[in-house]
Design a protein around this motif. Structure first.
Motif, mmCIF file in Angstrom:
data_model
loop_
_atom_site.group_PDB
_atom_site.id
_atom_site.type_symbol
_atom_site.label_atom_id
_atom_site.label_comp_id
_atom_site.label_asym_id
_atom_site.label_seq_id
_atom_site.Cartn_x
_atom_site.Cartn_y
_atom_site.Cartn_z
ATOM 1 N N GLY A 136 -6.434 45.520 60.867
ATOM 2 C CA GLY A 136 -6.040 46.399 61.959
ATOM 3 C C GLY A 136 -4.876 47.315 61.639
ATOM 4 O O GLY A 136 -4.672 48.311 62.334
ATOM 5 N N ALA A 137 -4.125 47.026 60.560
ATOM 6 C CA ALA A 137 -3.024 47.927 60.187
ATOM 7 C C ALA A 137 -3.597 49.184 59.558
ATOM 8 O O ALA A 137 -4.623 49.116 58.887
ATOM 9 C CB ALA A 137 -2.091 47.227 59.205
ATOM 10 N N PHE A 148 -4.439 60.489 57.442
ATOM 11 C CA PHE A 148 -4.395 61.917 57.136
ATOM 12 C C PHE A 148 -3.530 62.592 58.191
ATOM 13 O O PHE A 148 -3.752 62.393 59.376
ATOM 14 C CB PHE A 148 -5.814 62.515 57.227
ATOM 15 N N ARG A 149 -2.552 63.378 57.749
ATOM 16 C CA ARG A 149 -1.772 64.141 58.720
ATOM 17 C C ARG A 149 -1.813 65.616 58.341
ATOM 18 O O ARG A 149 -1.233 66.014 57.340
ATOM 19 C CB ARG A 149 -0.319 63.679 58.721
ATOM 20 N N ILE A 152 -7.408 55.467 59.543
ATOM 21 C CA ILE A 152 -8.422 54.435 59.334
ATOM 22 C C ILE A 152 -7.686 53.126 59.176
ATOM 23 O O ILE A 152 -6.730 53.028 58.399
ATOM 24 C CB ILE A 152 -9.270 54.750 58.089
ATOM 25 N N ARG A 153 -8.122 52.138 59.942
ATOM 26 C CA ARG A 153 -7.438 50.847 59.896
ATOM 27 C C ARG A 153 -8.170 49.884 58.983
ATOM 28 O O ARG A 153 -9.366 50.013 58.753
ATOM 29 C CB ARG A 153 -7.336 50.264 61.315
ATOM 30 N N ARG A 154 -7.417 48.934 58.537
ATOM 31 C CA ARG A 154 -7.970 47.928 57.647
ATOM 32 C C ARG A 154 -9.155 47.232 58.310
ATOM 33 O O ARG A 154 -9.131 46.950 59.503
ATOM 34 C CB ARG A 154 -6.889 46.906 57.326
ATOM 35 N N SER A 155 -10.194 47.018 57.540
ATOM 36 C CA SER A 155 -11.401 46.311 57.972
ATOM 37 C C SER A 155 -12.244 47.073 58.994
ATOM 38 O O SER A 155 -13.127 46.506 59.615
ATOM 39 C CB SER A 155 -11.076 44.915 58.523
ATOM 40 N N PHE A 161 -1.305 56.178 52.166
ATOM 41 C CA PHE A 161 -2.202 55.072 51.822
ATOM 42 C C PHE A 161 -1.373 53.803 51.899
ATOM 43 O O PHE A 161 -0.361 53.678 51.205
ATOM 44 C CB PHE A 161 -2.763 55.270 50.405
ATOM 45 N N GLU A 162 -1.760 52.897 52.776
ATOM 46 C CA GLU A 162 -0.974 51.698 53.059
ATOM 47 C C GLU A 162 0.471 52.083 53.364
ATOM 48 O O GLU A 162 1.419 51.458 52.888
ATOM 49 C CB GLU A 162 -1.031 50.709 51.895
ATOM 50 N N GLY A 163 0.630 53.148 54.127
ATOM 51 C CA GLY A 163 1.955 53.554 54.576
ATOM 52 C C GLY A 163 2.744 54.383 53.577
ATOM 53 O O GLY A 163 3.820 54.884 53.880
#
Ligand SMILES: Nc1ncnc2c1ncn2[C@@H]1O[C@H](COP(=O)(O)OP(=O)(O)O)[C@@H](O)[C@H]1O
Ligand SMILES: [Mg+2]
Lengths: 401, 239
Positions: free
Chosen positions: B5-6, B11-12, B35-38, B71-73
């Motif tokens: 869910g993280a 994209f900004r 896009i969230r994980r899973s 990507f992953e923050g």
């Protein structure tokens, strides 16, 4: 990782065995040519060296007339006589002087006959030439002085007349002379000039003079210098003696020549080396062309394999890994080519050595050099295609049809 | 793996233009997308609307002309070629419309390909590849060349290849575009399973509503912009 890459390179090469083979054909031919040239050249060099040894060490040849290599004309210089050889023998610088007179004759034994070189000489001849008798005996001084019909035959002639049977004690006929074979000569091989020195008969010179040629001429004298005597000093003393004996006035030219055979042989070795060098250079150029062939096909292969490169990039290959892959592929490929080339070149040289009757003389250093050089060809000519592969844009590469 | 869910991809204001001046094409014209994980996301839209361009940027095959990619923050907009290759290697798996398998190379070796670049030893590679092939239902086909496999099977090999590297995200650009309906459905079921069972984030471009229906969320592109973005009630993604 490097072994992994080599293994993958081998896989890629085998996956396209035919194309790989065509790719390296240039290198194969180039390396084979270099190896064959150098090996054959070395063999014929060895041959020259061996024939120098077969001349005996420190041997000089005296001939009437101005220069041995002169164009045919022998001027009207008088021939030597047996007394000249005896006088030379008396010099302290001379160990032995063997008079030589020869004639090409047909030797007949039973139904067999062969045309061969018959050399008349004295008993010191074999010593001067470092030659020996392997079966039977040489002829003796009394036989020589009396002109006895005793002869020594070479191995080639023995094969022609007697096959493998023992020739000693048999009689062969030279013109009208029936001559007893007293000894078989040791095998001597080809001379510097390529004649078979074993296709020969040696007889006492007086026998040849009296019963065959009917003259007292001595056509040349072979002189072995005494140990410790330099060639220069030997030639000087011999020339002084011969000028005196032949009554040549001060200021007049010699009407005979003294030739140092070793010198001629080393000159031949030199010519041989130059030829080998030239041929090797030509072969090296073909190796270069082979390298360009590799580059060409590797470039084609980069285009053909664009999609593969795209896939590799997509799954996370870095540019330098793609570069390494192609570079190693090129190196492995040209090493394989080099290896095949070396084997092929050696095989060619071996066959040529049999045909030319020279020793087969492979040189480890040349083989290693060829191997290293093929790796070098791979690196040099593989680099450009490898770099263009590594520079591909992954998206473009993946889209490539 | 971080909690489900993280946000994993953000994209900004992403723009991607090709060419300059008169000839300038705005393939992506200011895309905001998280896009969230899973998640299992389907992207649809007319041809030329920028779907593939977006996928290439998400997949680190391309870089945005403007905007920020997290990507992953982490801001990854400015990574160089080699750094992007490393991210592809360790976090991503690709499935293409045209399968993109290496020809004259067994299924097993195709699947091992990403593992080679991960620096894995032979034995481990072989085990992982066999496992991935089993997971896509291709046990027993390890030594077949792509030419000996049907389209559906080839695409399974490609999925196994994407899977073998243990990715966070699988990017599939029209994975069923070359397959018939039955094969397509099988591939979709496989992707759904990977998403559900392994929690792998899946981003898939498709032209077909039927296929998109397998996803948990549908994003529609028009003219390089996100025209709609909605959850799909019918199917839920991995929890
Ligand atoms: N390499 C490129 N050079 C120029 N224009 C491109 C390139 N790639 C894509 N485009 C353009 O960008 C737009 C979006 O393309 P793309 O992302 O492939 O669309 P989609 O996948 O939605 O069909 C199209 O107008 C296309 O022509
Ligand atoms: Mg597209």
């Amino acid at each position: 990782m490097i072994w992994e890459t080599v293994r993958l390179a081998l896989q890629a090469i085998l996956r396209n065995a035919l194309r790989s083979f065509l790719t390296v054909l240039g290198v194969v031919i180039g390396v084979a040519a270099v190896i064959a040239m150098v090996t054959i050249g070395q063999g014929s060099s060895d041959q020259v060296t061996a024939s120098v040894a077969s001349l005996g060490t420190n041997v000089l040849i005296l001939r009437p007339g101005r220069a041995m290599m002169g164009p045919g004309a022998r001027d009207d210089a008088p021939e030597f006589r047996l007394a000249d050889a005896e006088a030379l023998n008396a010099l302290s610088a001379v160990a032995a002087a063997a008079p030589v007179s020869s004639s090409t004759l047909t030797a007949v034994y039973g139904n067999a006959n062969a045309t061969t070189l018959v050399t008349g000489t004295d008993t010191s001849y074999l010593d001067v030439l470092n030659w020996s008798v392997v079966r039977g005996r040489g002829f003796t001084d009394p036989e020589e002085r009396s002109g006895a019909a005793a002869c020594l035959i070479g191995e080639t002639l023995r094969q022609k007349l007697f096959g493998n049977t023992d020739p000693t004690g048999e009689s062969i006929r030279l013109r009208s002379v029936s001559c007893e074979v007293v000894g078989l000569l040791q095998v001597k091989g080809a001379s510097t000039f390529g004649q078979d020195q074993d296709d020969t008969i040696i007889v006492p010179i007086r026998m040849l003079q009296r019963r065959v040629t009917g003259t007292t001429d001595v056509s040349s004298i072979r002189v072995a210098l005494a140990p410790g005597v330099t060639t220069a000093r030997g030639i000087r003393e011999i020339e002084a003696l011969m000028r005196e004996r032949r009554r040549i006035g001060i200021g007049e030219d010699d009407d005979f020549s003294v030739t140092d055979m070793a010198e001629i042989s080393s000159m031949l070795t030199g010519i041989n080396n130059v030829l080998t060098g030239l041929l090797s250079a030509v072969a090296a150029v073909s190796l270069l062309v082979g390298g360009i062939g590799i580059m060409n096909i590797m470039l084609v292969s980069v285009t053909e394999r664009t999609r593969e490169i795209g896939i590799r990039l997509a799954v996370g290959a870095q540019a330098r890994q793609v570069l390494m892959q192609f570079l190693i592929e090129a190196v492995v490929l040209s090493l394989i080519g080099g290896l095949i080339g070396i084997l092929l070149g050696l095989a060619l040289a071996y066959v040529a050595a049999q045909f030319m009757a020279i020793p087969f003389a492979p040189s480890l250093s040349v083989i290693l050099l060829a191997f290293v050089f093929s790796a070098f060809v791979g690196v040099v000519f593989g680099f450009f295609p490898a770099r263009s592969a590594a520079r591909l844009d992954p998206i473009e590469a993946l889209r490539y049809q | 793996m971080a909690s489900s869910g993280a946000p994993i991809i953000e994209f900004r204001g992403i723009r991607r233009t090709y060419g300059t001046g008169e000839a300038e094409v705005r393939a992506l014209d200011g895309v905001d997308l998280t896009i969230r994980r899973s998640e299992f996301i389907a992207i649809m839209g007319p041809s030329g609307s920028g779907k593939s361009t977006a996928m290439n940027i998400i997949g680190f095959l391309d870089r945005p002309t403007e905007g920020t990619y997290l990507f992953e923050g982490q801001d990854v907009s400015e990574l160089n070629r080699d750094q992007r290759a490393l991210i592809r290697r360790h976090y991503l798996g690709f499935v293409f419309q045209g399968f993109n398998l290496l020809a004259r190379t067994s299924a097993q070796e195709n699947v091992e390909l990403p593992l080679i670049y991960k620096g894995m030893g032979r034995a481990e590679r072989a085990a992982r590849a066999a496992e991935a092939l089993a997971k896509v239902g291709l046990q027993g086909r390890e030594h077949h060349d792509p030419s000996e496999l049907s389209g559906g099977q080839q695409q399974r090999v490609a999925i196994a290849r994407a899977l073998a590297g243990d990715p966070e995200v699988i990017l599939a650009d029209e994975p069923t575009g070359n397959l018939d309906t039955t094969r397509s459905r099988e591939i979709m079921e496989l992707l759904v399973r990977l998403n559900r069972e392994d929690g792998i984030t899946i981003v898939m471009v498709t032209h077909e509503e039927d296929m998109a229906a397998h996803a948990g969320r549908l994003v529609t592109f028009i003219d390089g912009r996100v025209a709609s973005d909605r959850a799909m009630p019918a199917r839920r993604a991995a929890r």
